[in-house]
Design a protein around this motif. Structure first.
Motif, PDB file in Angstrom:
ATOM      1  N   ARG A   1       0.842  -1.194   0.000  1.00  0.00           N
ATOM      2  CA  ARG A   1       0.000   0.000   0.000  1.00  0.00           C
ATOM      3  C   ARG A   1       0.878   1.245   0.000  1.00  0.00           C
ATOM      4  O   ARG A   1       1.862   1.334   0.740  1.00  0.00           O
TER       5      ARG A   1
ATOM      6  N   ARG B   1      -4.338   5.743   1.327  1.00  0.00           N
ATOM      7  CA  ARG B   1      -5.446   5.461   0.421  1.00  0.00           C
ATOM      8  C   ARG B   1      -5.368   4.036  -0.106  1.00  0.00           C
ATOM      9  O   ARG B   1      -4.326   3.382   0.026  1.00  0.00           O
TER      10      ARG B   1
ATOM     11  N   LEU C   1      -4.374   2.569  -2.527  1.00  0.00           N
ATOM     12  CA  LEU C   1      -3.481   2.579  -3.681  1.00  0.00           C
ATOM     13  C   LEU C   1      -2.352   1.597  -3.421  1.00  0.00           C
ATOM     14  O   LEU C   1      -1.675   1.671  -2.393  1.00  0.00           O
ATOM     15  N   TYR C   2      -2.159   0.661  -4.351  1.00  0.00           N
ATOM     16  CA  TYR C   2      -1.161  -0.389  -4.186  1.00  0.00           C
ATOM     17  C   TYR C   2      -0.229  -0.433  -5.389  1.00  0.00           C
ATOM     18  O   TYR C   2      -0.656  -0.230  -6.528  1.00  0.00           O
TER      19      TYR C   2
ATOM     20  N   SER D   1      -2.438  -0.272  -8.684  1.00  0.00           N
ATOM     21  CA  SER D   1      -3.897  -0.401  -8.630  1.00  0.00           C
ATOM     22  C   SER D   1      -4.485   0.493  -7.557  1.00  0.00           C
ATOM     23  O   SER D   1      -3.870   0.733  -6.517  1.00  0.00           O
ATOM     24  N   TYR D   2      -5.704   0.989  -7.849  1.00  0.00           N
ATOM     25  CA  TYR D   2      -6.443   1.845  -6.928  1.00  0.00           C
ATOM     26  C   TYR D   2      -7.913   1.465  -7.023  1.00  0.00           C
ATOM     27  O   TYR D   2      -8.454   1.289  -8.123  1.00  0.00           O
ATOM     28  N   ASP D   3      -8.582   1.323  -5.884  1.00  0.00           N
ATOM     29  CA  ASP D   3      -9.980   0.897  -5.903  1.00  0.00           C
ATOM     30  C   ASP D   3     -10.726   1.519  -4.734  1.00  0.00           C
ATOM     31  O   ASP D   3     -10.516   1.156  -3.579  1.00  0.00           O
ATOM     32  N   SER D   4     -11.608   2.499  -5.027  1.00  0.00           N
ATOM     33  CA  SER D   4     -12.428   3.125  -3.996  1.00  0.00           C
ATOM     34  C   SER D   4     -13.918   2.858  -4.217  1.00  0.00           C
ATOM     35  O   SER D   4     -14.767   3.560  -3.667  1.00  0.00           O
TER      36      SER D   4
ATOM     37  N   TYR E   1     -11.953   2.963  -9.992  1.00  0.00           N
ATOM     38  CA  TYR E   1     -11.081   1.796 -10.093  1.00  0.00           C
ATOM     39  C   TYR E   1     -10.058   2.059 -11.184  1.00  0.00           C
ATOM     40  O   TYR E   1     -10.388   2.530 -12.274  1.00  0.00           O
TER      41      TYR E   1
END
Length: 418
Positions: free
Chosen positions: A184, A188, A190-191, A238-241, A253
């Motif tokens: 991470r 947030r 966000l990886y 990658s980001y996923d909210s 996403y």
């Protein structure tokens, strides 16, 4: 045959009720109008609960014990017909004392397609969270014995072919293992991390067009079959909210990945890939109206890219106006926007009617020889009907049209297309 299919179809739908009832909606509000129960659903929920209790007898504080859920699916894709799937997933916490830790999950699924020859696939996509979500381990593991289509490489060749099984199919057997270690970045979701990919594919029984295509001949060396292994390493972000990944009302996403495959890593395929997928969701005047848009890019590099790994346009999810794998080249870019609306009816009829929703979308795509040189626009548009099996689990029927080939295609499946 049709009677058997209908019976399996009804069973799959009934099981789907139990699946959704066990799935958490995260921070999303639950729609009380979709909580109507029935006797069959109650029995299925009781069966699933008993099965979960049998597998995990120990109960812990904070309701953080392992859980089991069923994962049924049914879909219809043009060119492939109907396919059914069934599986299960175990979810658990790697550390029960950390309340902010996400659940880890290990699913296993099996699907079959009603094609000749018989096609099937088995796979798993486990995901593990550690250290208060600071470390995430993911993997894609699958074995597939599937009938595939191939119409050549490039817009001109793809566009001139008539879609059908007589000349444009081959049989593929592929084993894939793709592990991914991500860390991470900040506070947030966000990886970023490192990913590896190992695949082995055998291609056999090509029809006349496939057997004569220069890309197939190059790999088969004049024969009628070949096998190839790809071993690659790369990085991804990658980001996923999203509030609910399978049926998002809000959030973003994004995933981007760059891979490099080379014989020095143990395989015999030499090429590179860069992919990106961006999705965003906005509620319009209430949670029953959603505007969603999606942009994807897929690019391959190299002088000897296997034809099975070229970028493609079409399919049940990203670009429904075109047949799966119909258009294929080294670079692909698509963009589409979709409006989703659910009925909001008061009174006694609302219990039933509020389960129905509608979708409309437009989009366009391009394919080309490289990331800056595209050959032709591929527009498409469509309409869809949704039926909420449970809150945030939808059964969908979509009809899409593309004016380039003057094709109208229809699909059925679970969850939204993106």
């Amino acid at each position: 045959m049709m009677k058997r299919f209908l019976l399996m179809y009804i069973l799959c739908l009934q099981v789907a009720f139990s699946v959704a009832a066990q799935q958490s909606a995260g921070n999303a509000a639950v729609d009380s109008t979709l909580l109507y129960e029935n006797q069959m659903l109650g029995k299925l929920l009781e069966f699933q609960g008993n099965l979960s209790d049998f597998m995990f007898r120990e109960t812990t504080v904070f309701d953080r014990e392992p859980m089991f859920k069923l994962l049924p699916s049914i879909k219809r894709t043009p060119g492939y017909g109907f396919s059914l799937g069934l599986g299960g997933a175990v979810s658990f916490y790697t550390d029960k004392t950390r309340l902010q830790l996400s659940r880890s999950e290990v699913p296993l699924y099996f699907s079959v397609a009603f094609t000749k020859p018989f096609s099937y696939s088995i796979g798993s996509s486990p995901q593990f969270y550690f250290s208060s979500n600071a470390l995430r381990l993911r993997a894609e593991i699958s074995y597939r014995n599937w009938l595939e289509y191939y119409f050549g490489v490039g817009y001109s060749l793809n566009h001139s072919q008539a879609y059908g099984k007589d000349h444009y199919t081959y049989e593929s057997r592929m084993l894939m293992f793709k592990p991914n270690v991500q860390f991470r970045l900040g506070n947030r979701p966000l990886y970023g991390g490192v990913v590896a990919d190992v695949w082995h594919e055998s291609v056999k029984n090509p029809e006349t067009f496939v057997a004569a295509d220069r890309h197939f001949v190059e790999l088969a060396g004049g024969g009628t079959s070949f096998s190839m292994t790809g071993t690659g390493i790369g990085v991804n972000l990658s980001y996923d909210s999203r509030d609910v990944p399978d049926d998002a009302y809000c959030g973003v996403y994004f995933e981007a990945e760059a891979m490099f495959y080379n014989s020095a890593l143990g395989g015999d395929a030499k090429y590179g890939t860069i992919t990106a997928d961006y999705r965003q969701y906005v509620q319009l005047g209430g949670r029953k109206q959603v505007l969603a848009w999606n942009v994807t890019s897929n690019n391959v590099f190299g002088n000897h890219v296997p034809f099975m790994r070229y970028a493609t346009v079409g399919g049940v999810n990203i670009f429904r106006g075109y047949y799966n794998y119909q258009y294929r080249d080294k670079s692909m870019l698509t963009a589409q926007v979709e409006y989703r609306y659910w009925l909001q009816v008061n009174g006694d009829w609302g219990v039933l009617l509020n389960r129905f929703g509608f979708a409309a979308w437009v989009g366009t795509g391009v394919i080309g020889r490289n990331i800056v040189r595209y050959d032709h626009l591929l527009p498409q548009a469509g309409l869809g009907v949704r039926f909420a099996l449970r809150d945030r689990l939808n059964f969908r029927f979509d009809v899409a049209h593309n004016p380039i080939d003057n094709d109208t295609l229809w699909y059925i499946g679970f969850s939204e297309s993106f």
